[in-house]
Write a protein that holds these residues in place. Structure first.
Motif, PDB file in Angstrom:
ATOM      1  N   ASN A   1       0.799  -1.224   0.000  1.00 15.88           N
ATOM      2  CA  ASN A   1       0.000   0.000   0.000  1.00 15.88           C
ATOM      3  C   ASN A   1       0.833   1.276   0.000  1.00 15.88           C
ATOM      4  OD1 ASN A   1      -2.491  -1.409   0.110  1.00 15.88           O
ATOM      5  ND2 ASN A   1      -2.215  -1.702   2.327  1.00 15.88           N
ATOM      6  N   ASN A   2       2.100   1.185   0.371  1.00 15.09           N
ATOM      7  CA  ASN A   2       2.860   2.413   0.593  1.00 15.09           C
ATOM      8  C   ASN A   2       4.208   2.462  -0.105  1.00 15.09           C
ATOM      9  OD1 ASN A   2       1.457   1.900   3.672  1.00 15.09           O
ATOM     10  ND2 ASN A   2       1.052   3.818   2.586  1.00 15.09           N
ATOM     11  N   LEU A   3       4.484   1.539  -1.024  1.00 17.48           N
ATOM     12  CA  LEU A   3       5.735   1.569  -1.765  1.00 17.48           C
ATOM     13  C   LEU A   3       5.460   1.446  -3.249  1.00 17.48           C
ATOM     14  CD1 LEU A   3       7.911  -0.845   0.442  1.00 17.48           C
ATOM     15  CD2 LEU A   3       8.137   1.642   0.304  1.00 17.48           C
ATOM     16  N   PHE A   4       6.338   2.017  -4.060  1.00 19.49           N
ATOM     17  CA  PHE A   4       6.198   1.901  -5.515  1.00 19.49           C
ATOM     18  C   PHE A   4       7.580   1.721  -6.132  1.00 19.49           C
ATOM     19  CE2 PHE A   4       7.727   6.202  -5.543  1.00 19.49           C
ATOM     20  CZ  PHE A   4       8.198   6.442  -6.830  1.00 19.49           C
ATOM     21  N   PHE A   5       7.597   1.217  -7.340  1.00 15.57           N
ATOM     22  CA  PHE A   5       8.820   1.165  -8.124  1.00 15.57           C
ATOM     23  C   PHE A   5       8.484   1.641  -9.528  1.00 15.57           C
ATOM     24  CE2 PHE A   5       6.959  -2.647  -9.768  1.00 15.57           C
ATOM     25  CZ  PHE A   5       7.483  -2.773 -11.035  1.00 15.57           C
ATOM     26  N   ARG A   6       9.510   2.101 -10.245  1.00 18.16           N
ATOM     27  CA  ARG A   6       9.316   2.553 -11.631  1.00 18.16           C
ATOM     28  C   ARG A   6      10.560   2.240 -12.447  1.00 18.16           C
ATOM     29  NH1 ARG A   6       8.857   8.906 -12.878  1.00 18.16           N
ATOM     30  NH2 ARG A   6       6.947   8.689 -11.622  1.00 18.16           N
ATOM     31  N   ALA A   7      10.340   1.797 -13.665  1.00 15.55           N
ATOM     32  CA  ALA A   7      11.393   1.671 -14.668  1.00 15.55           C
ATOM     33  C   ALA A   7      10.965   2.517 -15.857  1.00 15.55           C
ATOM     34  CB  ALA A   7      11.593   0.218 -15.073  1.00 15.55           C
ATOM     35  N   GLY A   8      11.795   3.464 -16.281  1.00 14.50           N
ATOM     36  CA  GLY A   8      11.366   4.420 -17.294  1.00 14.50           C
ATOM     37  C   GLY A   8      12.343   4.594 -18.433  1.00 14.50           C
ATOM     38  N   PHE A   9      11.931   5.453 -19.373  1.00 15.24           N
ATOM     39  CA  PHE A   9      12.745   5.813 -20.532  1.00 15.24           C
ATOM     40  C   PHE A   9      12.492   7.281 -20.821  1.00 15.24           C
ATOM     41  CE2 PHE A   9      13.052   6.692 -25.067  1.00 15.24           C
ATOM     42  CZ  PHE A   9      14.322   6.203 -25.372  1.00 15.24           C
ATOM     43  N   ASN A  10      13.553   8.096 -20.863  1.00 13.24           N
ATOM     44  CA  ASN A  10      13.447   9.522 -21.143  1.00 13.24           C
ATOM     45  C   ASN A  10      14.278   9.883 -22.373  1.00 13.24           C
ATOM     46  OD1 ASN A  10      12.146   9.550 -18.652  1.00 13.24           O
ATOM     47  ND2 ASN A  10      13.866  10.458 -17.567  1.00 13.24           N
ATOM     48  N   TYR A  11      13.669  10.633 -23.289  1.00 16.03           N
ATOM     49  CA  TYR A  11      14.416  11.178 -24.424  1.00 16.03           C
ATOM     50  C   TYR A  11      14.314  12.691 -24.360  1.00 16.03           C
ATOM     51  CZ  TYR A  11      15.881  12.526 -29.076  1.00 16.03           C
ATOM     52  OH  TYR A  11      16.531  13.136 -30.124  1.00 16.03           O
ATOM     53  N   THR A  12      15.463  13.361 -24.404  1.00 10.78           N
ATOM     54  CA  THR A  12      15.521  14.819 -24.259  1.00 10.78           C
ATOM     55  C   THR A  12      16.261  15.421 -25.440  1.00 10.78           C
ATOM     56  OG1 THR A  12      15.563  14.603 -21.843  1.00 10.78           O
ATOM     57  CG2 THR A  12      16.265  16.702 -22.760  1.00 10.78           C
ATOM     58  N   THR A  13      15.732  16.531 -25.983  1.00  9.73           N
ATOM     59  CA  THR A  13      16.388  17.208 -27.096  1.00  9.73           C
ATOM     60  C   THR A  13      16.123  18.703 -27.016  1.00  9.73           C
ATOM     61  OG1 THR A  13      16.666  17.204 -29.515  1.00  9.73           O
ATOM     62  CG2 THR A  13      14.422  16.996 -28.678  1.00  9.73           C
ATOM     63  N   LYS A  14      17.025  19.492 -27.581  1.00 13.64           N
ATOM     64  CA  LYS A  14      16.859  20.950 -27.577  1.00 13.64           C
ATOM     65  C   LYS A  14      15.623  21.364 -28.350  1.00 13.64           C
ATOM     66  CE  LYS A  14      18.679  24.088 -30.359  1.00 13.64           C
ATOM     67  NZ  LYS A  14      19.589  24.988 -31.096  1.00 13.64           N
ATOM     68  N   ILE A  15      14.856  22.328 -27.781  1.00 12.06           N
ATOM     69  CA  ILE A  15      13.682  22.850 -28.481  1.00 12.06           C
ATOM     70  C   ILE A  15      13.783  24.357 -28.721  1.00 12.06           C
ATOM     71  CG2 ILE A  15      12.119  21.028 -27.715  1.00 12.06           C
ATOM     72  CD1 ILE A  15      11.102  22.900 -25.549  1.00 12.06           C
ATOM     73  N   SER A  16      14.671  25.045 -27.999  1.00  9.68           N
ATOM     74  CA  SER A  16      14.825  26.484 -28.234  1.00  9.68           C
ATOM     75  C   SER A  16      16.174  26.946 -27.698  1.00  9.68           C
ATOM     76  CB  SER A  16      13.694  27.276 -27.562  1.00  9.68           C
ATOM     77  OG  SER A  16      13.784  27.181 -26.155  1.00  9.68           O
ATOM     78  N   GLY A  17      16.571  28.154 -28.122  1.00  2.90           N
ATOM     79  CA  GLY A  17      17.818  28.752 -27.668  1.00  2.90           C
ATOM     80  C   GLY A  17      19.030  28.177 -28.376  1.00  2.90           C
ATOM     81  N   GLY A  18      20.196  28.674 -27.981  1.00  2.00           N
ATOM     82  CA  GLY A  18      21.443  28.155 -28.510  1.00  2.00           C
ATOM     83  C   GLY A  18      21.765  28.564 -29.933  1.00  2.00           C
ATOM     84  N   ASP A  19      21.205  29.675 -30.408  1.00  2.00           N
ATOM     85  CA  ASP A  19      21.478  30.158 -31.772  1.00  2.00           C
ATOM     86  C   ASP A  19      21.904  31.626 -31.698  1.00  2.00           C
ATOM     87  OD1 ASP A  19      20.512  27.799 -33.373  1.00  2.00           O
ATOM     88  OD2 ASP A  19      18.676  28.290 -32.305  1.00  2.00           O
ATOM     89  N   THR A  20      23.073  31.933 -32.234  1.00  2.00           N
ATOM     90  CA  THR A  20      23.585  33.302 -32.203  1.00  2.00           C
ATOM     91  C   THR A  20      24.122  33.683 -33.579  1.00  2.00           C
ATOM     92  OG1 THR A  20      24.320  32.901 -29.919  1.00  2.00           O
ATOM     93  CG2 THR A  20      25.109  34.898 -30.989  1.00  2.00           C
ATOM     94  N   LYS A  21      23.708  34.866 -34.061  1.00  2.00           N
ATOM     95  CA  LYS A  21      24.206  35.380 -35.336  1.00  2.00           C
ATOM     96  C   LYS A  21      24.643  36.828 -35.157  1.00  2.00           C
ATOM     97  CE  LYS A  21      21.502  32.567 -38.572  1.00  2.00           C
ATOM     98  NZ  LYS A  21      20.575  32.592 -39.747  1.00  2.00           N
TER      99      LYS A  21
END
Length: 306
Positions: free
Chosen positions: A121-141
């Motif tokens: 009733n009071n414990l949990f476990f998780r196995a996951g998968f995360n994918y992360t990628t740039k969506i904004s910023g990091g551009d200079t001209k």
């Protein structure tokens, strides 16, 4: 006092081993020993991935090459990457003759999926998968009278497989039905990540079209000469680290809406390779820089009860 602390750690360890044993029995023998199973899908944001924001905005990065004034005298180190605040100061000083378009620090988006199960009733476990990628910023001209002499783009990607274990506290209605809860988990993760930077810092062309006058100007003297023209270097690393998550969920339909903050702590050294001779002098043929997935991931999504 020490004996009390050690006794408490021993008792907690026994409980954790017991919960892990239940999990292993379920996996290997196919027994459904969980109070509830959930399939989760979520999205989130990571601000300033790989902590490159200060380099992009205010610090820049020194080059291995030296800069000279119009008379050919030594005038310090050139910059392989010029800070955006210095480029903005140049625009302000010249009334827009030198113009800059700033993207600021990167922000990355995260997609997450995973399997969650309750142990009792009071414990949990998780196995996951995360994918992360740039969506904004990091551009200079930056350009001079329409001629673009500085054009740099930063990128970031990562894949993370985290595992969690911890307490979960359910909220129930008057009839004893679960309507939500909060949870805190700790665990380990494996990651594979990369960040890269590509583009142009062409001091040769800039100084050429101004007859060398820009060699004595602040900031433009940092323009790389020989011209760094569209080099592209990527740093990659993989490894393991620690992680924890704090979240809350609310019953909706056959599952739960959730909000959580996931924190990852890990670091590796990434090796890259420059593509041009100017890149070799600016960084080195095979530069090395840290690569990390560390940070706070602010996530929301849905958990479907199975």
């Amino acid at each position: 006092m020490l004996s009390i602390i050690l006794k408490g750690i021993f008792i907690m360890s026994k409980k954790m081993y017991k919960a892990l044993l239940i999990l292993l029995l379920s996996v290997f023998f196919g027994q459904n020993l969980y109070a509830e199973n959930r399939l989760m899908f979520g999205f989130g944001l990571l601000f300033d991935p790989n902590s490159l924001g200060s380099t992009i905005i205010k610090d820049g990065l020194d080059s291995g090459a030296v800069k000279t004034d119009a008379q050919g005298n030594y005038a310090g180190q050139q910059k392989v990457f010029i800070a955006e605040n210095k480029l903005q100061a140049l625009e302000n000083m010249t009334g827009g003759v030198f113009n800059v378009k700033r993207g600021g620090a990167m922000t990355a988006g995260t997609f997450s999926t995973g399997f969650e199960g309750d142990i009792g009733n009071n414990l949990f476990f998780r196995a996951g998968f995360n994918y992360t990628t740039k969506i904004s910023g990091g551009d200079t001209k930056a350009n001079f009278l329409g001629f673009t002499w500085y054009d740099v783009t930063w990128n970031y990607h990562s894949t993370v497989i985290p595992v969690y274990f911890g307490p979960k506290f359910d909220f129930k209605d008057g009839e004893g039905n679960t309507i939500g809860g909060i949870y805190i988990g700790m665990g380990l993760h494996w990651y594979k990540a990369q960040w890269g930077v590509k583009g142009t810092n062409n001091g040769t062309a800039l100084h050429g079209i101004t007859n060398g006058l820009t060699r004595d100007l602040p900031v433009t003297s940092d323009a790389h000469d020989p011209g760094l023209v569209y080099d592209d270097v990527v740093f990659r690393a993989s490894g393991t680290g620690f992680n924890w998550v704090v979240g809350a969920q609310s019953k909706m339909g056959p599952g739960y809406l959730f909000l959580e903050v996931e924190t990852l702590v890990s670091l590796g050294m990434g090796n890259g390779a420059t593509k041009t001779t100017a890149g070799w002098s600016a960084l080195s043929p095979y530069p090395a820089y840290p690569v990390t997935v560390a940070g706070n991931y602010y996530k929301f999504g849905y958990k479907l009860a199975l």
